[in-house]
Design an enzyme around this catalytic site. Structure first.
Site, PDB file in Angstrom:
ATOM      1  N   ASN A 171      -7.228  -0.238   3.392  1.00 46.15           N
ATOM      2  CA  ASN A 171      -6.839  -0.618   2.034  1.00 46.15           C
ATOM      3  C   ASN A 171      -7.182   0.540   1.104  1.00 46.15           C
ATOM      4  O   ASN A 171      -8.288   1.071   1.173  1.00 46.15           O
ATOM      5  CB  ASN A 171      -7.575  -1.894   1.612  1.00 46.15           C
ATOM      6  CG  ASN A 171      -7.080  -2.449   0.290  1.00 46.15           C
ATOM      7  OD1 ASN A 171      -7.163  -1.783  -0.739  1.00 46.15           O
ATOM      8  ND2 ASN A 171      -6.569  -3.663   0.303  1.00 46.15           N
ATOM      9  N   HIS A 216       0.829  -1.202   0.000  1.00 49.08           N
ATOM     10  CA  HIS A 216       0.000   0.000   0.000  1.00 49.08           C
ATOM     11  C   HIS A 216       0.869   1.260   0.000  1.00 49.08           C
ATOM     12  O   HIS A 216       0.591   2.212   0.729  1.00 49.08           O
ATOM     13  CB  HIS A 216      -0.929   0.006   1.217  1.00 49.08           C
ATOM     14  CG  HIS A 216      -1.931  -1.095   1.208  1.00 49.08           C
ATOM     15  ND1 HIS A 216      -2.682  -1.436   2.329  1.00 49.08           N
ATOM     16  CD2 HIS A 216      -2.325  -1.935   0.233  1.00 49.08           C
ATOM     17  CE1 HIS A 216      -3.483  -2.443   2.028  1.00 49.08           C
ATOM     18  NE2 HIS A 216      -3.279  -2.769   0.761  1.00 49.08           N
TER      19      HIS A 216
END
Length: 555
Positions: A533, A495
């Site tokens: 996320n 990420h």
């Protein structure tokens, strides 16, 4: 008690990166859809997708979007409502690589990542941590874990972006009505949910897309048949007569013009799979939009002569605009795992539960791991099927790392070479302190009553876990031991963000400072990861910015 998974020595980051990918990706999980499910993937977008070799050497468009990924697909689809759009993607399409559409193939897709033409492109940061980036129409949503969750309030407040929250929510819903589903919890996910709540990670927020402190069930882009519905399907919402998508189209650089009114982007040069060069040029009032991702967008700016003057000069790159902070403030959220072998068979599961705190997030998965050490051959020569055992994994991710890194070019002429990136994991002591806090939370979680059933019967009537890999420190007050655990178990959760940060490289509307007709719209502009996320927020962003740009262009 420690189980040795592999007798042969293997580099720690590579072992745990591969291990994590495997257990998160093996077997489809039953799902109830929020979007309408279909056994046949909706591929209407293929009507306007062609190989770059079929495009003219020069053509004009209102908008040129570089990068057909998580942001680029919804952005191009939105802009096509009333203007001509060219979307350029360096990778292939899911039609050419249909294996990415099946949840059961995720392990293979990641392990076959290479630096040539695979949908998941492998790279290793200069910190020594293996990583991947998307290289296919749909981007990271075609190779990721599928977990869907909206951004946290901190992201909106600190991003530096001018948000219209009504439009933000409408943009999220535009995505969710098409490609997002609700998971059904299996045994392991249900146990983790109970353990999180027992360990104090409350309240129980049930199923929600929203980022809320406590424990929740999130969404998924996999449907009940184990089929992926990524950002590429948002192209089905485009006005087909106004959009063209070129795959295997590698943008080499942005073209600029300079006159009395200032510096402006006028187009891009891209190459096809045969090495032929094409020019995509802007019509009046048009714009070039870089949505090539955290690595691709700053790389293209640098190769195009937009970046620190001294650095570009050292590489003999002609300077178009001195932009000292291009490639800076790169951040990757580090991940730390606890892995155990259960005393009974547990069904495979994907990430469905998230325990959310201010400083870290906790998620979990379970899967079958192939046991191919020399011991397995001695005990079970030529086993059929192969010897496997189940592994249960609990994952901690730091929410907002303080440690920051940077990006440099690996080549001053070849855009196909992944840039050199260093994230400087745990270089800021606050990150290490937060890892210790999160790891102690993991310890409380696995020692909850909900986890008792996953222990083995030991000697003298005791019960104990069988850890796969490194076990948690026994002395719970020994912070040094917990710090050592954090360093040894450090890897990525994929990420990363930064490199073209808002108010440093682009303005609050994503326009590159000092250059007309050029924007950067992707995760490279973010100052923090948007929640557990980023994919939900990135797809929302493509829709959101497209709508804002339409408003700006109204007479």
């Amino acid at each position: 008690m420690l189980i040795c998974v592999e007798e042969r020595k293997m580099q720690k980051p590579a072992l745990f990166a591969i291990f994590f990918v495997f257990i998160f990706f093996i077997v489809p999980q039953p799902r109830i859809s929020l979007a309408s499910e279909s056994h046949n993937q909706d591929q209407d977008y293929l009507k306007f997708v062609n190989d770059a070799t079929k495009f003219p050497s020069k053509q004009y468009y209102d908008y040129i979007v570089v990068g057909g990924g998580t942001v680029g697909c919804p952005l191009a689809a939105t802009l096509s409502k009333s203007h001509s759009v060219l979307l350029l993607e360096r990778g292939s399409s899911p039609y050419e690589r249909p294996e990415v559409l099946l949840q059961a193939n995720l392990f293979t897709n990641i392990l076959e990542a290479d630096d040539k033409d695979s949908p998941a492109q492998a790279f290793t940061s200069e910190d020594g941590i293996p990583n991947v980036r998307g290289r296919i129409l749909g981007g990271g949503t075609m190779i990721n874990f599928g977990f869907y969750s909206r951004a946290d309030p901190y992201f909106y407040a600190k991003s530096g972006i001018e948000w219209d929250m009504k439009l933000v929510n409408e943009s999220y819903k535009w995505v969710e009505e098409t490609i997002v589903f609700k998971p059904i919890l299996g045994t392991w996910q249900s146990s983790v949910k109970e353990a999180l709540l027992e360990a104090g990670n409350g309240p129980d927020n049930g199923f929600t897309f929203d980022h809320i402190i406590g424990t929740k069930i999130g969404g998924s882009i996999f449907d009940g048949n184990g089929r992926r519905h990524g950002a590429v399907e948002l192209l089905n919402k485009a006005v087909s007569k106004n959009i063209r998508v070129a795959i295997h189209a590698t943008v080499e650089r942005v073209i600029f013009s300079s006159n009395s009114s200032g510096l402006s982007a006028v187009g891009v040069i891209y190459s096809d799979s045969r090495g032929m060069l094409h020019r995509a040029m802007l019509k009046p009032k048009g714009e070039v939009i870089l949505s090539a991702g955290t690595l691709g967008s700053p790389q293209l700016l640098l190769l195009s002569g937009v970046g620190p003057k001294s650095y570009l000069s050292s590489l003999s790159i002609p300077i178009v605009k001195h932009h000292p902070l291009v490639g800076q403030f790169l951040v990757d959220n580090p991940r730390f795992d606890v892995n155990i072998a259960p005393p009974f068979q547990v069904g495979d599961s994907k990430i469905s539960i998230a325990g959310i705190t201010k400083d870290y997030y906790i998620e979990a998965a379970s899967g079958s791991y192939p046991f191919d050490s020399p011991v397995s051959f001695i005990l079970f020569p030529n086993p059929s099927p192969p010897v496997n055992f189940t592994v249960l994994s609990i994952v901690q991710k730091l929410s907002r790392p303080f440690s920051k890194g940077s990006l440099r070019l690996a080549s001053s002429t070849n855009v196909r070479r992944t840039p050199k990136v260093r994230f400087n994991y745990l270089s800021n002591p606050n990150d290490l302190a937060n890892c210790v806090l999160g790891t102690k939370n993991l310890d409380r979680l696995i020692n909850s009553k909900a986890m008792e059933t996953y222990k083995f019967q030991g000697q003298n009537g005791t019960k104990e876990f069988k850890f796969v890999g490194l076990s948690l420190p026994e002395n719970k007050s020994d912070d040094v031991a917990f710090e050592t655990f954090c360093h040894k178990m450090l890897t990525t959760i994929y990420h990363y963000h930064g490199g073209c940060v808002v108010r440093k490289v682009v303005d609050p509307r994503f326009r590159v400072l000092g250059i007309d007709a050029l924007r950067v719209v992707d995760g490279s502009t973010f100052t923090s990861t948007p929640g557990t996320n980023p994919q939900a927020t990135l797809m929302m962003l493509g829709r959101y910015v497209g709508l804002r740009m339409q408003e700006e262009r109204k007479p």
